[in-house]
Design an enzyme around this catalytic site. Structure first.
Site, short mmCIF file in Angstrom:
data_model
loop_
_atom_site.label_atom_id
_atom_site.label_comp_id
_atom_site.label_asym_id
_atom_site.label_seq_id
_atom_site.Cartn_x
_atom_site.Cartn_y
_atom_site.Cartn_z
N HIS A 21 73.11 12.09 66.23
CA HIS A 21 73.68 13.44 66.35
C HIS A 21 75.12 13.29 66.81
O HIS A 21 75.37 12.81 67.92
CB HIS A 21 72.90 14.27 67.38
CG HIS A 21 71.46 14.45 67.02
ND1 HIS A 21 71.00 15.55 66.34
CD2 HIS A 21 70.39 13.65 67.22
CE1 HIS A 21 69.69 15.41 66.14
NE2 HIS A 21 69.29 14.28 66.65
N ARG A 23 77.28 16.01 66.57
CA ARG A 23 77.80 17.35 66.92
C ARG A 23 79.03 17.67 66.08
O ARG A 23 79.27 17.08 65.05
CB ARG A 23 78.10 17.48 68.42
CG ARG A 23 77.00 16.98 69.35
CD ARG A 23 75.67 17.68 69.12
NE ARG A 23 74.72 17.34 70.17
CZ ARG A 23 73.41 17.34 70.00
NH1 ARG A 23 72.87 17.66 68.84
NH2 ARG A 23 72.62 17.04 71.00
N ASN A 47 71.64 19.20 62.45
CA ASN A 47 71.23 20.34 63.28
C ASN A 47 72.39 20.91 64.10
O ASN A 47 72.32 21.03 65.31
CB ASN A 47 70.04 19.98 64.19
CG ASN A 47 70.37 18.90 65.21
OD1 ASN A 47 71.23 18.05 64.98
ND2 ASN A 47 69.69 18.94 66.35
N LEU A 225 63.32 14.74 72.81
CA LEU A 225 62.17 15.09 71.97
C LEU A 225 62.16 14.22 70.73
O LEU A 225 63.21 14.04 70.11
CB LEU A 225 62.24 16.57 71.56
CG LEU A 225 61.92 17.54 72.69
CD1 LEU A 225 62.22 18.98 72.25
CD2 LEU A 225 60.46 17.43 73.12
N ASP A 253 69.02 8.12 67.64
CA ASP A 253 68.84 9.51 68.04
C ASP A 253 69.77 9.88 69.19
O ASP A 253 69.44 10.74 70.00
CB ASP A 253 67.38 9.81 68.41
CG ASP A 253 67.08 11.30 68.38
OD1 ASP A 253 67.89 12.07 67.83
OD2 ASP A 253 66.03 11.71 68.91
N HIS A 257 74.62 15.94 75.17
CA HIS A 257 74.65 17.29 75.75
C HIS A 257 75.49 17.22 77.01
O HIS A 257 75.44 16.21 77.74
CB HIS A 257 73.24 17.76 76.16
CG HIS A 257 72.33 18.05 75.00
ND1 HIS A 257 72.34 19.24 74.32
CD2 HIS A 257 71.38 17.30 74.42
CE1 HIS A 257 71.42 19.21 73.35
NE2 HIS A 257 70.83 18.03 73.40
N ALA A 269 67.09 18.92 75.52
CA ALA A 269 66.48 17.65 75.10
C ALA A 269 67.52 16.80 74.41
O ALA A 269 68.23 17.27 73.53
CB ALA A 269 65.33 17.93 74.15
#
Ligand code: DOR
Ligand code: ZN
Length: 350
Positions: A21, A23, A47, A225, A253, A257, A269
């Site tokens: 991820h 972002r 996502n 998660l 993964d 955050h 998560a």
């Protein structure tokens, strides 16, 4: 592997990260360098908010990522489309043919961060899976059921039984990556299926079990998660990763955050492991006495599964103890990295 660990140097083909991820915006600009420093390519998760659902959105996102890669780093982001109940199969096929989309991602609706647009009924996607199988486009699966009455620790095992096993049975020709597996049931399932089913394993699920999150106080930086499970599951994942099986490969993964969004009454998560991902995996392979299997997991099994060439360039890890910092400044956002305050025994050179 051309390594001689006793000399304190480990040299392998440059690895790829098959699940990350990155972002968007300022945070993406702040974190992409960590991934690009270690990995030649990375499968970038879609996502965002709103999610990357089409070829056009993926192409634009790819440009933003490339614009943020530090100069001199030959890093290739491999893009994914976020499947929804209304995904257009022809757009996926076109995006794949044009080299924009490498894969498509299945998030069951509300399974995790920014998955509210995810798929509510997998059966609705059958025509899409049919087309993906025809063109050899991998389906990347977040394997958790989402019903309230299913215990969060059981959601992966339940997903295998109810969703994934029937899907693989219906579509043996579809390439499926079972992402970030966390259970012995997932290992058993992947081992028992044909060569079109593979899995990624994160560093955190190889290092921690659920005690790391819950003993001695709630530790939000160990929460992601699918959530870390019991010790027996961690051990099954370590066996799988270090087994030499071509079905398992590296996917961090890494999910950044902001510190305050993790250290909250309702903490997000995600574990930000990008800064020292390759070192974190190396520690596991060394502990398991399996450094001879490290290159296959990190640099060979992934491209082979995706039908891409392996990287010719090499990286070197040096056996040097170093402490992981407590916080990273991602372009103005403070993020706590995985292993913060711990000492790692390998360090990427250069
Ligand atoms: O822990 C997670 N964080 N799991 C996911 O599936 C999504 C990710 C995120 O985007 O933060
Ligand atoms: Zn993820």
């Amino acid at each position: 592997m051309k390594s001689a660990p006793q000399t304190g140097v480990l040299t392998i083909r440059r690895p790829d990260d098959w699940h990350v991820h990155l972002r968007d915006g300022a945070v993406m600009e702040g974190v992409v360098g960590y991934t690009a420093r270690q990995f030649a390519r990375a499968i970038v998760m879609p996502n965002l908010s709103p999610p990357v659902t089409t070829t056009a959105l993926a192409a634009q996102y790819r440009e933003r990522i490339l614009g943020a890669v530090p100069k001199g780093r030959g890093f290739t982001p491999l893009m994914t489309a976020y499947l929804t109940d209304s995904t257009d199969a022809e757009d996926l096929v076109r995006g794949h043919a044009e080299g924009v989309l490498t894969a498509a991602k299945l998030y069951p609706a509300n399974a995790t961060t920014n998955s509210a647009h995810g798929v509510t009924d997998i059966r609705k996607l059958e025509p899409i899976f049919e087309r993906m199988a025809e063109i050899g486009m991998p389906l990347l699966v977040h394997g958790e059921v989402t019903e309230d009455h299913i215990d969060v620790f059981d959601r992966e095992a339940e997903f295998i039984e109810r969703i994934l096993a029937p899907l693989v049975e219906r579509r043996p020709g579809l390439k499926v990556v079972f992402e970030h597996i966390t259970t012995s049931q997932a290992v058993e399932f992947v081992n028992s299926t044909n060569e079109n089913v593979a899995a990624t394993i994160t560093p955190q699920h190889l290092h921690i079990n659920r005690n790391a999150m819950l003993v001695g106080g709630i530790r939000p930086h160990a929460y992601c998660l699918p959530v870390a499970k019991r010790e027996q599951h961690r051990l099954a994942l370590r066996d799988a990763a270090t087994s030499g099986s071509a079905k398992y490969f590296l996917g961090t993964d890494s999910a950044p955050h902001a510190r305050e969004d993790k250290e909250s009454a309702c903490g997000c998560a995600g574990i930000f492991n990008a800064p020292f991902a390759i070192e974190s995996y190396a520690a596991v392979f060394e502990e398991e006495g399996a450094l001879d299997k490290f290159e296959a997991f990190a640099s060979i099994n992934g491209p082979r599964f995706y039908g891409l060439p392996v990287n010719e360039e090499k990286i070197t890890l040096e056996k040097i103890q170093h402490e992981v910092c407590g916080e990273v400044d991602a372009n103005g956002t403070a993020i706590v990295p995985f292993h913060a305050g711990e000492t790692l025994g390998w360090r990427l050179a250069g």
